[in-house]
Each structure stands twice: as structure tokens, then as C-alpha cells.
Design a protein around this motif. Sequence first.
Motif, mmCIF file in Angstrom:
data_model
loop_
_atom_site.group_PDB
_atom_site.id
_atom_site.type_symbol
_atom_site.label_atom_id
_atom_site.label_comp_id
_atom_site.label_asym_id
_atom_site.label_seq_id
_atom_site.Cartn_x
_atom_site.Cartn_y
_atom_site.Cartn_z
ATOM 1 N N TYR A 1 0.813 -1.230 0.000
ATOM 2 C CA TYR A 1 0.000 0.000 0.000
ATOM 3 C C TYR A 1 0.847 1.282 0.000
ATOM 4 N N LYS A 2 2.147 1.144 -0.139
ATOM 5 C CA LYS A 2 2.997 2.338 -0.123
ATOM 6 C C LYS A 2 3.750 2.480 -1.439
ATOM 7 N N VAL A 3 4.115 3.730 -1.718
ATOM 8 C CA VAL A 3 4.894 3.977 -2.947
ATOM 9 C C VAL A 3 6.310 3.449 -2.730
ATOM 10 N N HIS A 4 6.668 2.461 -3.504
ATOM 11 C CA HIS A 4 7.986 1.836 -3.379
ATOM 12 C C HIS A 4 9.017 2.555 -4.250
ATOM 13 N N SER A 5 8.587 2.929 -5.443
ATOM 14 C CA SER A 5 9.460 3.733 -6.325
ATOM 15 C C SER A 5 8.571 4.507 -7.287
ATOM 16 N N LYS A 6 9.091 5.608 -7.793
ATOM 17 C CA LYS A 6 8.296 6.341 -8.786
ATOM 18 C C LYS A 6 9.207 7.042 -9.778
ATOM 19 N N VAL A 7 8.644 7.264 -10.959
ATOM 20 C CA VAL A 7 9.423 7.925 -11.998
ATOM 21 C C VAL A 7 8.494 8.828 -12.817
ATOM 22 N N VAL A 8 8.986 10.029 -13.121
ATOM 23 C CA VAL A 8 8.234 10.912 -14.024
ATOM 24 C C VAL A 8 8.768 10.644 -15.429
ATOM 25 N N VAL A 9 7.895 10.151 -16.304
ATOM 26 C CA VAL A 9 8.409 9.742 -17.614
ATOM 27 C C VAL A 9 8.463 10.926 -18.586
ATOM 28 N N GLN A 10 9.604 11.025 -19.258
ATOM 29 C CA GLN A 10 9.821 12.081 -20.249
ATOM 30 C C GLN A 10 10.014 11.426 -21.608
ATOM 31 N N PRO A 11 9.754 12.181 -22.686
ATOM 32 C CA PRO A 11 9.948 11.556 -23.998
ATOM 33 C C PRO A 11 11.396 11.075 -24.148
ATOM 34 N N PRO A 12 11.596 9.853 -24.597
ATOM 35 C CA PRO A 12 12.956 9.330 -24.704
ATOM 36 C C PRO A 12 13.715 9.968 -25.873
ATOM 37 N N LYS A 13 15.027 9.960 -25.811
ATOM 38 C CA LYS A 13 15.831 10.503 -26.916
ATOM 39 C C LYS A 13 15.822 9.553 -28.102
ATOM 40 N N GLU A 14 15.725 8.253 -27.766
ATOM 41 C CA GLU A 14 15.679 7.229 -28.826
ATOM 42 C C GLU A 14 14.410 6.415 -28.682
ATOM 43 N N ILE A 15 13.737 6.190 -29.790
ATOM 44 C CA ILE A 15 12.502 5.404 -29.752
ATOM 45 C C ILE A 15 12.711 4.171 -30.626
ATOM 46 N N LYS A 16 12.764 3.020 -29.971
ATOM 47 C CA LYS A 16 13.109 1.787 -30.690
ATOM 48 C C LYS A 16 11.888 0.918 -30.926
ATOM 49 N N SER A 17 11.800 0.369 -32.110
ATOM 50 C CA SER A 17 10.825 -0.682 -32.451
ATOM 51 C C SER A 17 9.382 -0.302 -32.164
ATOM 52 N N LEU A 18 9.058 0.977 -32.190
ATOM 53 C CA LEU A 18 7.678 1.368 -31.878
ATOM 54 C C LEU A 18 7.009 2.106 -33.033
ATOM 55 N N LEU A 19 7.724 3.093 -33.597
ATOM 56 C CA LEU A 19 7.092 3.924 -34.623
ATOM 57 C C LEU A 19 7.353 3.361 -36.019
ATOM 58 N N LEU A 20 6.403 3.600 -36.904
ATOM 59 C CA LEU A 20 6.584 3.194 -38.297
ATOM 60 C C LEU A 20 6.991 4.411 -39.112
ATOM 61 N N CYS A 21 8.003 4.261 -39.966
ATOM 62 C CA CYS A 21 8.441 5.396 -40.777
ATOM 63 C C CYS A 21 7.399 5.667 -41.859
ATOM 64 N N LYS A 22 7.104 6.941 -42.034
ATOM 65 C CA LYS A 22 6.053 7.338 -42.976
ATOM 66 C C LYS A 22 6.579 7.450 -44.413
ATOM 67 N N ASN A 23 7.890 7.436 -44.551
ATOM 68 C CA ASN A 23 8.480 7.547 -45.888
ATOM 69 C C ASN A 23 8.395 6.180 -46.578
#
Lengths: 157, 306
Positions: free
Chosen positions: A92-114
Amino acid sequence: MKQNEKILHIPKIDLGIVIDHIPAGQGIKILEIISKYEEMKDVVVSLGLNYESAKLGKKDLIKLQMEYLSPEIIQHISIMVPGVTIKAIKNYKVHSKVVVQPPKEIKSLLLCKNPNCITNTEKHVPTLFRTTDAEGKKVKCNYCERIFDLHELETVV
Amino acid sequence: MRKDLISMEDLEKNEIQEYLTMAEKVEAMPLEERVKLLPGRIMAAMFFEPSTRTRLSFESAMHRLGGSVIGFAAKDATSVAKGESFTDTIHTVESYSDILVIRHPGEGTARLAAQESYLPVINAGDGANQHPTQTLLDLYTIRKDLGKIEGLKVAFVGDLKYSRTVHSLIRALMKFNVTDFTLVAPETLRLPEYFMHSDEPGRFRFHETERIEVAIQECDVLYMTRIQRERFPDLVEYEKVKDSYVLTAEMLSEAKDHLRVLHPLPRVNEIAYDVDNTKFAGYFPQARNGVIMRQAILLKHLGVTL
């Protein structure tokens, strides 16, 4: 009524993940992202909308009854709704936390539009994009070197 | 040192200078000495789309360094035509050679090959993306003909929208403190806006005009380009602009004495033949420099120092 009492309206969890500080209206978007992943199929999810928030005015909140959220899902959330807080709860307690920011590298997620980009013909090649501005709104394909607005790209999942 | 040469975007100014210095040393070397530099080494020329001068200049460069060449000049002649993936082709050819030179219509192909292979990979053109060996030979030509690159006034004429050669050379010149660009293009073929942006606002000046005469009078280098028919989805649009700029010897009467007219070639009719015999014509020596620069690149990436 105080803010904390309101949060209790969705069940407290002894072990799980809380996604907090979601700007109001974006909770559904995160839910959509989560639901795309096979591993999340049987996870119990609670969604709360429009809580009062000192920081955001109004916020959404998601609780997941699971121990571990995969880096792929965290990456996906951080790109689509940057700035949210992801907390791991134990006893019931916060064990760890992180504020997520946009990553510098984005792997295997986006599809190239070209259409002429090699990642669209050699489908087994994982895509890789790098952000080109501080806000993470523009990304450059590692392969064809074209720059896109993040929101115009579709995702693999 | 970098294993591969993929994109001008990867290179810092000092790395570009290393290629230029290497090319100078190569050029200063007698042919009979040069031919002793790469005996027993094999270059694979993997050309998945047609190319005349890039392929032949690479092959000539390797032969004249004493090395040999294997390869293909069209994808129909390879297992790709049987459905083999690009990466499988790379893994096969890498066991036959010491360096891979790749031309491919797919953008990002050379980058992918470089990631996949333990051999050095040289990008000989990937679609509309990059053609770094052309940019390096252009820079070499400018420095050789005019004694320097820094501070020159450079004009680009023709297809500034689709020409990767132009895009890549502008970026490289900016690294060499060339701040004054004149851009001559029809409205539909203007340089994309984002090329004119820089982290240092006000440092670079892009003067856009549709009148080539302005460029001739003011500039040190006049870089002509072909309007590329194959880039137009609509041939009616091509017909409208194809003869927008034709440079003639007479037009050059107002030029500075040391002006150099360059062109990546092939030309169609944007430079009249009477320009060939003027002191301004620099495009055939530029093509000759292609062999020298490509020799420098092969030597550098095969670990030979001069």
C-alpha cells in the motif's frame, strides 16, 4: 472533500502500478495504449477521471494490479503522454516512482512514414527514431534521415 | 576512425578535412606508386539501381590502386530478383570482399548495411537521401580550384527541391563557414525551408532569386543541377520547368574572373556546350576528381595511411 479521500474511490492496491498526474482527458489514451499489448489482457485496471489536482487542475489516474510494467509500454506512454508519474506500490505504499519524459531514442515502436525508407521494405528491421527538439515533438528516422512530427507517425502495436 | 561512410550528417568538419587531405596526397602520388597500395584487396560494388559515373569511378579508383572489383550493376542480376532480402545479400557478399560500396533506391539502405556487416560500407547513394562521396568530391574540387572553401559565395541553380547533391553540399559548406548562398530555382523547385534554418539565426544568408544573372555576377561557385525528370510524379509539371535555366558562354561575360561552374553530371541542356570551352567550366575536372576522392575514401576505410 479532500483530494486523497476522492482517490480512495478506486480501490487501494497492496501491490501494483499507479499512473498518476495524467492530464485530464488523457487517461483514456493511456488505456488505449495499454490495451494494445497482449501481456495486459488479463490485468485488472481501474481508471479514474477528472480528480482535482493542485498541479494540473484536473487529472486522470490509472491503477494496474500487476507487479511490473514493461519498458516497451513505459516507452509508449512516455511518447504519447509525457510527464505522467508511474509509481510502483508495495504494501500500500509507494515503493518507487518515476516521471516519464519523452525518450531521446525510440526503438521498435514507430513506423516510418516515408514509403521509400528501407524499414518499410525490410520489415524485419526494427525502426529507430531520435528526437530532434527539446520537447520531443519532432523525430528523425535513423535510416532515411527524414524528420517527422511525432504525432503523424503510426505505431507498430 | 569510422568504419563506414554513410551520411554527411555524421561527419564533423575535421573528419571532412581528413578526406580532403587524403585526396590531396593521393593526387600528388605518381600512378605507378598508387597502384601498389591495395594489392589483393577486393571491393564489392553492389549497385541495386543504374549508375554510370559513380560505379565506374569507384571501379576505376579500385583498379588504379591495384585492387580488384566484384559486383553487379542491376538488381535483376542478383538473388534479390529471386526474393532474397537485402540483409541476406549483404551477409553473403561480405564473405567475398574487403569493402562494400552500395547504391540502392531505398533510403537508409547503406546505414542498415553498415549495422549488419563487419566490413566497411561506403554509401554510393541511397534513394533521395545521401550521396556523401559526391559531396566530398565537390568540396575537394572547390578547394582545389579556388584555394579555399571558407567564406566563398556559392550559388545553386535548378532543382533545389529534390537534388540530394545540393542538400548535402549546402549542409557541408555551412560547416566550412560558407555563409552566403544564392538560390536560383523555379517556384516549384525551391530549396525546402528547413534547409535554411540554423541554430545560429542570422549567421547564414540565403538569397532566393529566379534570375540566374544575379548569381553569375556575385558568386565564386555556380553549382548547376539537372531538373530530374524521374522525380516528377506529374510530367506536365516537368515540362513546365525543364528548360528554366540554360547557362550559355555569353551569360558568363559578367562573371568574376575566377568563377567556377560545377555540375554533378549528367547534364541535359542546362549548360550549353559553348560553356565547355570557357575558363569557367569546372565540371569535367570535377568528374576526374571523383576517382581521386574515391581512392582516398577506399584507402582511408581500408586502413591505409599515406
